[in-house]
Design an enzyme around this catalytic site. Structure first.
Site, PDB file in Angstrom:
ATOM      1  N   CYS A   1      27.456  -4.874  31.556  1.00 35.14           N
ATOM      2  CA  CYS A   1      26.912  -3.588  31.114  1.00 35.14           C
ATOM      3  C   CYS A   1      27.433  -3.236  29.723  1.00 35.14           C
ATOM      4  O   CYS A   1      28.590  -2.841  29.565  1.00 35.14           O
ATOM      5  CB  CYS A   1      27.301  -2.515  32.134  1.00 35.14           C
TER       6      CYS A   1
ATOM      7  N   CYS B   1      28.452   0.356  29.242  1.00 37.77           N
ATOM      8  CA  CYS B   1      29.756   0.668  29.853  1.00 37.77           C
ATOM      9  C   CYS B   1      30.903   0.112  29.013  1.00 37.77           C
ATOM     10  O   CYS B   1      31.902   0.779  28.792  1.00 37.77           O
ATOM     11  CB  CYS B   1      29.864   0.053  31.245  1.00 37.77           C
ATOM     12  N   ASP B   2      30.781  -1.129  28.588  1.00 39.15           N
ATOM     13  CA  ASP B   2      31.951  -1.856  28.093  1.00 39.15           C
ATOM     14  C   ASP B   2      31.898  -2.283  26.628  1.00 39.15           C
ATOM     15  O   ASP B   2      32.890  -2.796  26.115  1.00 39.15           O
ATOM     16  CB  ASP B   2      32.155  -3.126  28.954  1.00 39.15           C
TER      17      ASP B   2
HETATM   18  P1  FAD Z   1      26.869   1.300  44.044  1.00 41.86           P
HETATM   19  O1  FAD Z   1      28.038   1.793  43.286  1.00 41.86           O
HETATM   20  O2  FAD Z   1      26.412  -0.092  43.823  1.00 41.86           O
HETATM   21  O3  FAD Z   1      27.182   1.514  45.588  1.00 41.86           O
HETATM   22  C1  FAD Z   1      26.347   0.989  46.575  1.00 41.86           C
HETATM   23  C2  FAD Z   1      27.005   1.191  47.908  1.00 41.86           C
HETATM   24  O4  FAD Z   1      26.137   0.790  48.951  1.00 41.86           O
HETATM   25  C3  FAD Z   1      28.297   0.411  48.125  1.00 41.86           C
HETATM   26  O5  FAD Z   1      29.250   1.291  48.628  1.00 41.86           O
HETATM   27  C4  FAD Z   1      27.948  -0.627  49.188  1.00 41.86           C
HETATM   28  O6  FAD Z   1      29.029  -0.887  50.023  1.00 41.86           O
HETATM   29  C5  FAD Z   1      26.890   0.144  49.948  1.00 41.86           C
HETATM   30  N1  FAD Z   1      25.975  -0.647  50.748  1.00 41.86           N
HETATM   31  C6  FAD Z   1      25.033  -1.553  50.370  1.00 41.86           C
HETATM   32  N2  FAD Z   1      24.397  -2.042  51.442  1.00 41.86           N
HETATM   33  C7  FAD Z   1      24.934  -1.408  52.511  1.00 41.86           C
HETATM   34  C8  FAD Z   1      24.709  -1.491  53.913  1.00 41.86           C
HETATM   35  N3  FAD Z   1      23.781  -2.288  54.452  1.00 41.86           N
HETATM   36  N4  FAD Z   1      25.454  -0.720  54.735  1.00 41.86           N
HETATM   37  C9  FAD Z   1      26.388   0.125  54.223  1.00 41.86           C
HETATM   38  N5  FAD Z   1      26.638   0.235  52.908  1.00 41.86           N
HETATM   39  C10 FAD Z   1      25.924  -0.521  52.079  1.00 41.86           C
HETATM   40  N6  FAD Z   1      28.868   2.709  35.053  1.00 41.86           N
HETATM   41  C11 FAD Z   1      29.414   3.641  34.253  1.00 41.86           C
HETATM   42  O7  FAD Z   1      28.909   4.761  34.199  1.00 41.86           O
HETATM   43  N7  FAD Z   1      30.528   3.360  33.503  1.00 41.86           N
HETATM   44  C12 FAD Z   1      31.153   2.164  33.541  1.00 41.86           C
HETATM   45  O8  FAD Z   1      32.147   1.941  32.837  1.00 41.86           O
HETATM   46  C13 FAD Z   1      30.612   1.165  34.412  1.00 41.86           C
HETATM   47  N8  FAD Z   1      31.197  -0.055  34.499  1.00 41.86           N
HETATM   48  C14 FAD Z   1      30.696  -0.961  35.378  1.00 41.86           C
HETATM   49  C15 FAD Z   1      31.358  -2.182  35.516  1.00 41.86           C
HETATM   50  C16 FAD Z   1      30.886  -3.126  36.426  1.00 41.86           C
HETATM   51  C17 FAD Z   1      31.621  -4.439  36.564  1.00 41.86           C
HETATM   52  C18 FAD Z   1      29.728  -2.854  37.191  1.00 41.86           C
HETATM   53  C19 FAD Z   1      29.201  -3.862  38.179  1.00 41.86           C
HETATM   54  C20 FAD Z   1      29.048  -1.650  37.035  1.00 41.86           C
HETATM   55  C21 FAD Z   1      29.527  -0.693  36.128  1.00 41.86           C
HETATM   56  N9  FAD Z   1      28.891   0.522  35.956  1.00 41.86           N
HETATM   57  C22 FAD Z   1      29.440   1.485  35.153  1.00 41.86           C
HETATM   58  C23 FAD Z   1      27.641   0.845  36.666  1.00 41.86           C
HETATM   59  C24 FAD Z   1      27.949   1.709  37.891  1.00 41.86           C
HETATM   60  O9  FAD Z   1      28.982   1.093  38.627  1.00 41.86           O
HETATM   61  C25 FAD Z   1      26.703   1.855  38.752  1.00 41.86           C
HETATM   62  O10 FAD Z   1      25.652   2.388  37.974  1.00 41.86           O
HETATM   63  C26 FAD Z   1      26.990   2.794  39.910  1.00 41.86           C
HETATM   64  O11 FAD Z   1      28.085   2.340  40.683  1.00 41.86           O
HETATM   65  C27 FAD Z   1      25.770   2.915  40.823  1.00 41.86           C
HETATM   66  O12 FAD Z   1      26.124   3.743  41.884  1.00 41.86           O
HETATM   67  P2  FAD Z   1      25.363   3.683  43.279  1.00 41.86           P
HETATM   68  O13 FAD Z   1      26.066   4.662  44.140  1.00 41.86           O
HETATM   69  O14 FAD Z   1      23.920   3.828  43.081  1.00 41.86           O
HETATM   70  O15 FAD Z   1      25.573   2.194  43.819  1.00 41.86           O
END
Ligand code: FAD
Length: 311
Positions: free
Chosen positions: A137, A140-141
């Protein structure tokens, strides 16, 4: 194994799920969060410093931010269940959510926040060096790589966008693509090809990564000749796509051709009554913790209004 009737189930525990839980719990709904068994806390659990989440002047470690969100949700009465949702039946008025441990939750409303996964290269040390030079990303980084040499892998529009964005920080950007031409739109490809800071390594794929504590070089393999060579670089941005984790609900809620759950923007309503979706599971574009949290907040409010109208 148990069968429990609850008001609201939230599937997923990233910024979208936990924010939905905080709002729903403060509205008195006592939500149950099915957090996932191996990836509870979501994508930010895999990163180190997060510098762009508002409210943290000096940044915050991804896992610390998620632990705070979890504690905040629990403080208001959300129940966090470290388990996977393995089967969802969402069509009827009563939604049925079965988990890996064999428990069943029945509720009138469900918020889906399963996120999406960046596609990995599948090379050794990719996980170990994530957050230590390897990133998915640029928004992000990118800031961490000022005046450094950054490699971007990919040939689509996202890779072009990442490469162009990274020129703001990097001394030099090299785009590595396994074919002899980009599959990105012409206008984006031309911008990359004509940019003075960007060079291209055609017909090349990443063979392995070099670096003890941090990335120091990327080993490339020529896809035509098989020749191996090292490219010194301290940053590697992998832009080969991402997949929504919608497999559990495909065929039940409407999804687009890439599998992202469709919602009735700007609300979080899916096509099914009582089913709401938020975060990266619905978002092709912004994919940030703060945008996921924002739509998680909206989903909790939509669910609350839906449940209130049933009473
Ligand atoms: P996610 O954070 O992906 O959470 C999804 C959840 O669903 C998880 O808890 C998982 O366990 C759960 N899940 C999936 N399937 C199931 C199931 N069948 N049963 C139960 N639970 C399930 N964004 C920023 O704003 N700043 C940053 O610096 C940044 N750095 C990042 C660095 C990395 C390495 C990555 C990968 C992403 C980064 N991002 C950053 C992006 C950010 O992490 C995502 O946009 C954000 O986490 C999305 O949130 P979400 O809740 O939609 O999904």
């Amino acid at each position: 194994m148990s069968i429990q009737d609850v008001e609201l189930v939230i599937v997923g525990s990233g910024p979208a799920g936990y924010t939905a839980a905080i709002y729903a719990a403060r509205a008195g709904l006592t939500p149950v969060v099915i957090a996932g068994s191996v990836s509870a806390g979501g994508a930010l659990m895999t990163t180190t410093e997060v510098e762009n989440f508002p409210g943290f002047i000096d940044g915050v470690q991804g896992p610390d931010l998620m632990a705070s969100m979890q504690a905040q949700a629990e403080r208001f009465g959300a129940r966090i269940v470290i388990d996977d949702a393995t089967n969802l039946d969402l069509a009827g008025d009563t939604k049925v959510i079965a988990t890996g441990r064999g428990d069943v939750y029945r509720s009138k409303a469900v918020i889906l926040t399963m996120g999406s996964a960046y596609r990995k290269l599948g090379v050794a040390d990719e996980d170990r060096l994530t957050g230590h030079g390897v990133s998915w990303c640029a928004t992000c980084d990118g800031f961490f790589f000022r005046e450094q040499h950054i490699v971007v892998v990919g040939g689509g529009d996202s890779a072009m966008e990442e490469a162009l964005f990274l020129t703001r920080f990097a001394a030099k950007v090299t785009v590595v693509h396994r074919r002899g031409e980009f599959r990105a739109s012409r206008i984006m490809a031309e911008r990359v090809l004509s940019h003075p800071k960007i060079s291209i390594q055609w017909n090349s794929e990443v063979d392995s990564l070099v670096g003890a504590e941090k990335l120091s070089a990327v080993t490339l393999r020529d896809t035509v000749t098989g020749e191996i060579r090292d490219l010194a670089a301290t940053g590697l941005f992998i832009a080969i796509g991402h997949d929504p984790r919608s497999e559990l609900v495909i065929g039940q809620v409407d999804t687009d051709s890439d599998g992202y759950v469709r919602v009735d923007h700007p609300s979080t309503h899916t096509n099914l009554r009582g089913v709401f979706a938020a975060g990266d599971l619905v978002d092709h574009t912004y994919r940030q913790a703060i945008t996921a949290a924002g739509t998680g907040c909206a989903a909790a409010q939509d669910a609350q209004q839906f449940l209130a109208a049933l009473d």
